[in-house]
Every structure is written in structure tokens, then in C-alpha cells.
Motif scaffolding. Structure first.
Motif, PDB file in Angstrom:
ATOM      1  N   PHE A  74       0.872  -1.168   0.000  1.00 35.58           N
ATOM      2  CA  PHE A  74       0.000   0.000   0.000  1.00 35.58           C
ATOM      3  C   PHE A  74       0.910   1.218   0.000  1.00 35.58           C
ATOM      4  O   PHE A  74       1.787   1.340   0.843  1.00 35.58           O
ATOM      5  CB  PHE A  74      -0.929   0.011   1.216  1.00 35.58           C
ATOM      6  N   VAL A  75       0.701   2.077  -0.966  1.00 37.09           N
ATOM      7  CA  VAL A  75       1.467   3.316  -1.047  1.00 37.09           C
ATOM      8  C   VAL A  75       0.503   4.427  -0.641  1.00 37.09           C
ATOM      9  O   VAL A  75      -0.547   4.594  -1.250  1.00 37.09           O
ATOM     10  CB  VAL A  75       2.016   3.556  -2.469  1.00 37.09           C
ATOM     11  N   ARG A  76       0.886   5.132   0.416  1.00 40.91           N
ATOM     12  CA  ARG A  76       0.076   6.252   0.888  1.00 40.91           C
ATOM     13  C   ARG A  76       0.718   7.529   0.373  1.00 40.91           C
ATOM     14  O   ARG A  76       1.927   7.704   0.473  1.00 40.91           O
ATOM     15  CB  ARG A  76       0.019   6.244   2.415  1.00 40.91           C
ATOM     16  N   LEU A  77      -0.099   8.384  -0.209  1.00 41.57           N
ATOM     17  CA  LEU A  77       0.410   9.636  -0.785  1.00 41.57           C
ATOM     18  C   LEU A  77      -0.213  10.823  -0.076  1.00 41.57           C
ATOM     19  O   LEU A  77      -1.440  10.932   0.020  1.00 41.57           O
ATOM     20  CB  LEU A  77       0.078   9.713  -2.281  1.00 41.57           C
ATOM     21  N   ARG A  78       0.634  11.709   0.386  1.00 35.24           N
ATOM     22  CA  ARG A  78       0.197  13.019   0.870  1.00 35.24           C
ATOM     23  C   ARG A  78       0.409  13.942  -0.321  1.00 35.24           C
ATOM     24  O   ARG A  78       1.527  14.339  -0.623  1.00 35.24           O
ATOM     25  CB  ARG A  78       1.030  13.457   2.081  1.00 35.24           C
ATOM     26  N   PHE A  79      -0.667  14.236  -1.013  1.00 32.84           N
ATOM     27  CA  PHE A  79      -0.613  14.946  -2.293  1.00 32.84           C
ATOM     28  C   PHE A  79       0.029  16.321  -2.124  1.00 32.84           C
ATOM     29  O   PHE A  79      -0.306  17.064  -1.205  1.00 32.84           O
ATOM     30  CB  PHE A  79      -2.042  15.076  -2.845  1.00 32.84           C
ATOM     31  N   GLY A  80       0.946  16.646  -3.032  1.00 31.92           N
ATOM     32  CA  GLY A  80       1.687  17.894  -2.942  1.00 31.92           C
ATOM     33  C   GLY A  80       1.123  19.030  -3.755  1.00 31.92           C
ATOM     34  O   GLY A  80       1.769  20.061  -3.888  1.00 31.92           O
ATOM     35  N   GLY A  81      -0.052  18.884  -4.318  1.00 34.87           N
ATOM     36  CA  GLY A  81      -0.673  19.985  -5.043  1.00 34.87           C
ATOM     37  C   GLY A  81      -0.347  20.039  -6.516  1.00 34.87           C
ATOM     38  O   GLY A  81      -0.705  20.978  -7.200  1.00 34.87           O
ATOM     39  N   ALA A  82       0.359  19.027  -7.028  1.00 36.60           N
ATOM     40  CA  ALA A  82       0.639  18.989  -8.470  1.00 36.60           C
ATOM     41  C   ALA A  82      -0.676  18.766  -9.218  1.00 36.60           C
ATOM     42  O   ALA A  82      -1.733  18.637  -8.604  1.00 36.60           O
ATOM     43  CB  ALA A  82       1.638  17.870  -8.770  1.00 36.60           C
TER      44      ALA A  82
END
Length: 165
Positions: A74-82
């Protein structure tokens, strides 16, 4: 197909859904025998369940390791606004991405991945990391694998969306 704001179903529908979740290749005739209905009535029920978006499709369940993808993570992403559209396109075009969920909490996305190797997983995680901070969790074991969901016959109380036909 309709988006399903909670369609009314009965015990016969529950029996059909339970049987199909165990064996999606069950013929209409076999299904009819199991639920003690005529094949034509059973076919009508299946059509209604499909038209209401309760049945979304049928698929084979594949053993990932048997086809060369033994690692699940599981890859958790804290989205950086791209650009969100570029991120979603990248996910759609990465065949090792099995699921992606937009979630609440510190992380924005939870992504299930099937990888061939640690190197493959690193490549996928790095591709996702372009869009923000990632945390990767490797699955050691799955004591509760994907399982059928038994429909609830009780009236919904959360939003009052239960609608009789």
C-alpha cells in the motif's frame, strides 16, 4: 448503469448476490435451481440488479504471485498539489496499480500495488512520489482476503435513501 443510492432488495436478491460472489460463472439455470425460481424470473432479477448498479460486473480472481507479482504494498500519498489529472493519468497507466482511493486523514490517497520485486516496487513508489510525500507499506500476509459482502436488508437510517421499486 445507475449510481446506486441504496436500492431496495429482498432475501431472493441477497441469495443471488451471495451465490454469484462465490461463483461468478454460475449459469442462470444453476442460479435458478439454487434459489428455487424459474430461469426467466432469475434472469429478470439479474437484469434488475445490473440495471440498478448493484451488480457492476464479473471477473476472474487471479493469484498475483502465480503471474509474477508476489509483492503487495500500500502506497500512501500526501498529495503535494501537483496537477491532479496528471497524477490520476499516471495511476491509470501503471498496470501494477490495482486500486486507488482518495481518503481522509493526513494522507490523501491509498494505493494498492502488485509488484514483481522490491526494485519494481521502488520504481512505482518513486513514480508516485513525484506528486507528494509517500509512505510505502509492504504486505506480509492477508489474514482476511477479499471476501463477499452480504447485503443488509434492514432499512437504511443514515440518509433515508432506501427506495422501494
Amino acid at each position: 448503469m445507475a449510481s446506486n443510492p441504496r436500492q431496495a432488495i429482498d432475501s431472493t436478491d441477497v441469495a443471488i448476490l451471495s451465490l454469484l460472489q462465490r461463483d461468478g460463472r454460475m449459469s442462470t439455470a444453476e442460479l435458478a435451481r439454487e434459489i428455487n425460481m424459474s430461469p426467466s424470473s432469475t434472469a429478470d432479477r439479474l437484469r434488475r440488479l445490473t440495471d440498478h448498479g448493484i451488480i457492476n460486473g464479473y471477473r476472474a480472481v487471479i493469484d498475483q504471485a502465480a503471474i509474477g507479482h508476489p509483492l503487495t504494498a500500500f502506497v500512501r500519498l500526501r498529495f503535494g498539489g501537483a496537477a491532479k489529472s496528471a497524477f490520476l493519468d499516471m495511476l491509470r497507466n501503471t498496470p501494477q496499480v490495482l486500486e486507488a482511493h482518495h481518503v481522509t486523514g493526513e494522507d490523501c490517497y491509498l494505493i494498492r500495488v502488485a509488484a514483481r520485486s522490491m526494485e519494481d516496487l521502488e520504481t512505482i513508489s518513486t513514480r508516485i512520489a513525484v506528486f507528494g510525500h509517500v509512505t510505502t507499506n509492504i504486505v506480509f500476509a492477508s489474514p482476511i482476503p477479499a471476501r463477499p459482502l452480504t447485503p443488509d436488508l434492514s432499512p437504511t437510517t443514515d440518509s433515508g435513501n432506501a427506495q422501494p421499486e
